[in-house]
Write an enzyme that holds these catalytic residues in place. Structure first.
Site, PDB file in Angstrom:
ATOM      1  N   LYS A  58     -10.604   0.052   1.017  1.00 41.22           N
ATOM      2  CA  LYS A  58      -9.692  -0.923   1.595  1.00 41.22           C
ATOM      3  C   LYS A  58      -9.323  -0.600   3.035  1.00 41.22           C
ATOM      4  O   LYS A  58      -9.156  -1.499   3.869  1.00 41.22           O
ATOM      5  CB  LYS A  58      -8.431  -1.021   0.735  1.00 41.22           C
ATOM      6  CG  LYS A  58      -8.656  -1.634  -0.643  1.00 41.22           C
ATOM      7  CD  LYS A  58      -7.375  -1.686  -1.429  1.00 41.22           C
ATOM      8  CE  LYS A  58      -7.527  -2.466  -2.724  1.00 41.22           C
ATOM      9  NZ  LYS A  58      -8.501  -1.874  -3.637  1.00 41.22           N
ATOM     10  N   GLU A 110       0.893  -0.625   2.705  1.00 39.10           N
ATOM     11  CA  GLU A 110       1.072  -1.946   3.293  1.00 39.10           C
ATOM     12  C   GLU A 110       2.532  -2.359   3.245  1.00 39.10           C
ATOM     13  O   GLU A 110       3.283  -1.941   2.356  1.00 39.10           O
ATOM     14  CB  GLU A 110       0.273  -3.002   2.521  1.00 39.10           C
ATOM     15  CG  GLU A 110      -1.217  -2.907   2.676  1.00 39.10           C
ATOM     16  CD  GLU A 110      -1.927  -3.974   1.859  1.00 39.10           C
ATOM     17  OE1 GLU A 110      -3.126  -4.123   2.048  1.00 39.10           O
ATOM     18  OE2 GLU A 110      -1.266  -4.646   1.029  1.00 39.10           O
ATOM     19  N   HIS A 120       0.571  -6.256 -11.263  1.00 35.94           N
ATOM     20  CA  HIS A 120      -0.579  -6.440 -10.384  1.00 35.94           C
ATOM     21  C   HIS A 120      -1.857  -6.806 -11.138  1.00 35.94           C
ATOM     22  O   HIS A 120      -2.939  -6.802 -10.552  1.00 35.94           O
ATOM     23  CB  HIS A 120      -0.821  -5.198  -9.521  1.00 35.94           C
ATOM     24  CG  HIS A 120       0.396  -4.739  -8.778  1.00 35.94           C
ATOM     25  ND1 HIS A 120       1.003  -5.510  -7.805  1.00 35.94           N
ATOM     26  CD2 HIS A 120       1.132  -3.611  -8.877  1.00 35.94           C
ATOM     27  CE1 HIS A 120       2.057  -4.859  -7.327  1.00 35.94           C
ATOM     28  NE2 HIS A 120       2.159  -3.703  -7.973  1.00 35.94           N
ATOM     29  N   ARG A 168     -18.478  -8.480  -5.886  1.00 38.36           N
ATOM     30  CA  ARG A 168     -19.016  -8.725  -7.229  1.00 38.36           C
ATOM     31  C   ARG A 168     -18.527 -10.076  -7.716  1.00 38.36           C
ATOM     32  O   ARG A 168     -17.750 -10.749  -7.029  1.00 38.36           O
ATOM     33  CB  ARG A 168     -18.531  -7.632  -8.187  1.00 38.36           C
ATOM     34  CG  ARG A 168     -16.999  -7.479  -8.178  1.00 38.36           C
ATOM     35  CD  ARG A 168     -16.500  -6.582  -9.265  1.00 38.36           C
ATOM     36  NE  ARG A 168     -15.104  -6.199  -9.110  1.00 38.36           N
ATOM     37  CZ  ARG A 168     -14.056  -6.953  -9.403  1.00 38.36           C
ATOM     38  NH1 ARG A 168     -14.251  -8.179  -9.834  1.00 38.36           N
ATOM     39  NH2 ARG A 168     -12.824  -6.512  -9.251  1.00 38.36           N
TER      40      ARG A 168
END
Length: 670
Positions: free
Chosen positions: A115, A199, A234, A296
Site C-alpha cells: 500500500k 492514514e 473493515h 485480482r
C-alpha cells in the site's frame, strides 16, 4: 487453453468452474485434508490433495500447487482471490513453468501489492491519495509521532493487507502502541509482512471502488463503480452497484482516475481500484481519494456482472489467452441496480463469533443468484474464512433490489451452525440504508438494532403450538395400550407431560424456552388434531403443525409457512434460527445471563498469539488478557470485571480447543 487449475477453494473455485464448464474447459481442483469432501472438489473434473488443513501447508504452498498442475496436465492457473492471488513470486513461477497465469503481470502485482509503494506511484500518476504516512521507518515511537502529526483518529493498515486484516482505528494517542502491535501481528500472520502505514481517518467514510480491466494490447476500461461502505470491522457485508448518490460528473472523475491508476502499471486482467470518500457532504469528486488496488477478482464482482451483463471470469480467460477486451468502453452498459450480501457462519447475538461445524440443515433461496462453496452436509472449518455464500440480486431500482435481497435473506435456513442472515435482513431494511445514508461506521452505530432479534408473536405462537402438539402426541402414546386410547388426553382427568396440564375445559398453559428465554401461552386443539389455538395474553392465533413445518393463520386465513427441524426442534423465521424446548421445571429462564465467574474461555479452537497480561497483574474490566487467532482473525479475550489475573493457562503459540479455560480473573468486587 483447454484446462484450468483453480489455486483456491470454496465459493470462488466453484464460481470459476462454472464459467470454465460453459466454455468447454477442463476443471482441476486442489484441496486440503479438511476439504476432502468440499463442494469445489466434487464439482471439478479432477482434484488433487495438496496437504494438511492449515493453509500454509496446503493452499499457500506454491510448490505443491505447481506440482498438482504438472500432475494433472493443467495448462492454466486461476488463483481466485486470497491465498496466492496477489503473490508476484507465485505468478512468476507459474509462467516459468510454461503455464498461463490468469492474472495481471507480476510487475503490476508488486507495484500495487504494498500500500505504501502504491500510494507513491499513484501520486506520480496524478491520482489523489489519502493524507498519511507511508514511509519505510517502522520504529514504534516514530510511527506514534507520525500519528500525532496526522491527528487522531488515525487508521493503521498493514502495507500488504486486505480484507480488513492488519487494520486498526485509533482514537487516542494512549491506545496507539497496543493497536500498532496488534496490526503488526495480524499483518505478519496473514501476509508474512508486519509493516504498516498510517492514514488520516475520514470521519464519514464511504468505500467506493471501480472495476477495471486491461489487456495485452494496451487497452484499459472500467466497468463502473461499486459501493462497499456497509462493513463490519473493515469486512464488507453488503455491496451494491452503482453507488447511491453518485452523480455523473463524480462518476466520470472517479472512473477516469481508476483507469489512470491501472494504466500506470500497464495492467492486464481484472482489478479493482479502491477509493475512500468523505461523505460528510455527499459524494464529490474532490473528496474521493485512492486507497489501494486489488490485483485480482473481487468477492463482490457479481454485482458488476449484474449491471453490465459481462462474465468477468470469461474476460479473464480471454485476456489471459491474449485476446483483446471484448467490449469498447462506450459499449459497456450500466443497467439497473445490483446488491450482494455476504452470508457468514457467525453469531451476531454473540459478538459475531465465527461458528463452526457441520451444516446439517442448509437452505438458500432458489430464485436469485447464489454463489456458494458449501452444501447441506458440508463442514465449516476453523481453518478458513467463515463466508459460506453470497446472495446476489438485480432489479430496476435500488429500492427494488434492497427489498428483493432482504426477502432472500429472510428465506435462509442454517442449522446448527449459526449464520448472519437475520442481521443482513435488518441491515437492508434499516431506514438509513434504505435512504442510502450509509458509511463504514453504519453497523457500529446501529449495532443494537441490527443484532437484537426479539421473538415476534408469530414465532412464539409457532413454538408453543409445536410444543403443545408434541405433548399431546406424547400423552396419546403414554396412555395407549397400542389398540386404543384409554383416555382422552384433553379430558379433565388427563395428566400431561412437559409441564402440560388441563383443567376442565380451560386450555392448557404451555411453557417453553425459545433461544434460552421463557415463553408462555395457553394452547388448545382445534377440530382437527393438527390445528392449535394459542393465546399469548393479547389475542388468539392459530397454527397448523406439520411434521416439517408450521402454517400460521390470521382470522382463519393461512399466512406464513415456517420450516421446522424435527429432531432438534428449530423454527426458521426472517433468516433467524429459533431453537425451542419444553420447560420441564419451575424456575429459571434457561438463559446465559448469569454473572461471569472470571474464567476466560476460548470461544472456538485457535492459536494463542499474545498474552497482554500476566499472572498477578491488576486488570480493569474490558482490558485484553489473551489474544486468540482463529478463522483468520484475532479475538481478544478481555477481563469481565476489575480484578487480578490469577492464572494464565496458555502460552503464545499454543493451539487450544473450544471452551478451554485460558485465564482466570479473581477478586471480583462485591
Amino acid at each position: 487453453f483447454t484446462s484450468v487449475l483453480v489455486a483456491n477453494r470454496g465459493e470462488i473455485a466453484c464460481r470459476v468452474f462454472r464459467t470454465a464448464r460453459r466454455m468447454g474447459i477442463r476443471t482441476i481442483a486442489i484441496y486440503s485434508e479438511a476439504d476432502a469432501k468440499a463442494l469445489h472438489v466434487r464439482e471439478a473434473d479432477e482434484a488433487v490433495l495438496i496437504g494438511p488443513a492449515p493453509a500454509r501447508e496446503s493452499y499457500l504452498d506454491a510448490a505443491k500447487v505447481l506440482a498438482a498442475a504438472k500432475q494433472t496436465g493443467a495448462e492454466a492457473i486461476h488463483p481466485g482471490y486470497g491465498f496466492l492471488s496477489e503473490n508476484a513470486d507465485f505468478a512468476e513461477a507459474v509462467m516459468a513453468a510454461g503455464l498461463i497465469w490468469i492474472g495481471p503481470p507480476p510487475a503490476a502485482i508488486r507495484a500495487m501489492g504494498l500500500k505504501d509503494a502504491a500510494k507513491k506511484l499513484m501520486i506520480e500518476a496524478g491520482v489523489p491519495v489519502t493524507p498519511g504516512y507511508q514511509g519505510e521507518n517502522q520504529d514504534a515511537d516514530f510511527l506514534a509521532a507520525e500519528a500525532g502529526r496526522i491527528g487522531f483518529p488515525v487508521l493503521i493498515k498493514a502495507v500488504a493487507g486486505g480484507g480488513g486484516k492488519g487494520m486498526r482505528k485509533v482514537d487516542r494517542a494512549e491506545d496507539f502502541a497496543d493497536a500498532l502491535a496488534s496490526a503488526q501481528r495480524e499483518g505478519q500472520s496473514s501476509f508474512g509482512d508486519p509493516r504498516v502505514l498510517i492514514e488520516s481517518y475520514i470521519t464519514r467514510p464511504r468505500h467506493i471502488e471501480v472495476q477495471v480491466f486491461g489487456d495485452s494490447h494496451g487497452t484499459v476500461v472500467h466497468l463502473h463503480e461499486r459501493d462497499c461502505s456497509l462493513q463490519r470491522r473493515h469486512q464488507k457485508v453488503i455491496e451494491e452497484a452503482p453507488a447511491p448518490g453518485m452523480d455523473q460528473a463524480t462518476r466520470d472523475a472517479v472512473t477516469a482516475a481508476a483507469v489512470r491508476a491501472a494504466q500506470a502499471v500497464n495492467y492486464e486482467g481484472a482489478g479493482t481500484i479502491e477509493f475512500i470518500a468523505d461523505a460528510s457532504d455527499g459524494l464529490k469528486a474532490d473528496r474521493i481519494w485512492f486507497m489501494e488496488m486489488n490485483t485480482r477478482l473481487q468477492v463482490e464482482h457479481p454485482v458488476t456482472e449484474a449491471i453490465t451483463g459481462v462474465d468477468l471470469v470469461e474476460w479473464q480467460f480471454r485476456v489471459a489467452a491474449g485476446e483483446p477486451i471484448p467490449l469498447k468502453q462506450a459499449d459497456i452498459p450500466l443497467n439497473g441496480w445490483a446488491m450482494e450480501a455476504r452470508l457468514y457462519a457467525e453469531d451476531p447475538a454473540n459478538g459475531f463469533l465465527p461458528s463452526i461445524g457441520k451444516l446439517e440443515h442448509f437452505v438458500l433461496p432458489d430464485d436469485i443468484r447464489v454463489d456458494t462453496g458449501v452444501t447441506w452436509d458440508s463442514e465449516v472449518s476453523q481453518f478458513y474464512d467463515p463466508m459460506i455464500a453470497k446472495l446476489i440480486v438485480h432489479a430496476d431500482s435500488r429500492e427494488e433490489a434492497a427489498t428483493k435481497l432482504a426477502e432472500a435473506c429472510g428465506e435462509v435456513e442454517v442449522w446448527p451452525v449459526r449464520a448472519n442472515a437475520g442481521f443482513l435482513k435488518r441491515c437492508l431494511e434499516h431506514p438509513r440504508f434504505v435512504a442510502g445514508d450509509v458509511d463504514t461506521a453504519f453497523t457500529g452505530a446501529e449495532e443494537p438494532a441490527l443484532t437484537t432479534s426479539t421473538p415476534l408473536p408469530e414465532i412464539k405462537v409457532a413454538a408453543l403450538a409445536v410444543l403443545a402438539a408434541d405433548a399431546h402426541h406424547a400423552e396419546e402414546w403414554a396412555r395407549s395400550d397400542h389398540r386404543r386410547l384409554l383416555q382422552d388426553p384433553w379430558s379433565p382427568t388427563a395428566g400431561g407431560l412437559y409441564g402440560f396440564r388441563t383443567s376442565g375445559g380451560i386450555p392448557a398453559t404451555q411453557r417453553g424456552l425459545l433461544n434460552g428465554a421463557m415463553i408462555e401461552g395457553r394452547a388448545k386443539p382445534g377440530e382437527h388434531g393438527s390445528y392449535w389455538t394459542v393465546d399469548l395474553g393479547d389475542n388468539c392465533r392459530e397454527a397448523y403443525v406439520l411434521t416439517g413445518g408450521v402454517t400460521l393463520f390470521e382470522n382463519g386465513i393461512p399466512g406464513r409457512d415456517l420450516s421446522r427441524v424435527v429432531d432438534e426442534p428449530v423454527l426458521f423465521f426472517n433468516g433467524e434460527a429459533w431453537a425451542f424446548e419444553p420447560l420441564t421445571h419451575g424456575g429459571g429462564t434457561g438463559g446465559s445471563g448469569t454473572a461471569s465467574d472470571g474464567s476466560l474461555r476460548a470461544p472456538m479452537p485457535g492459536k494463542i498469539v499474545a498474552t497482554p497480561a500476566k499472572a498477578g497483574d491488576t486488570v480493569s474490566k474490558g482490558q485484553p488478557v489473551i489474544v486468540l487467532e482463529a478463522m483468520k482473525m484475532e479475538h481478544a479475550l478481555v477481563a469481565p470485571f476489575d480484578g487480578v489475573v490469577g492464572a494464565i493457562n496458555a502460552a503464545v503459540g499454543d493451539q487450544v480447543g473450544a471452551d478451554a479455560v485460558l485465564a482466570q480473573i479473581e477478586g471480583k468486587p462485591a
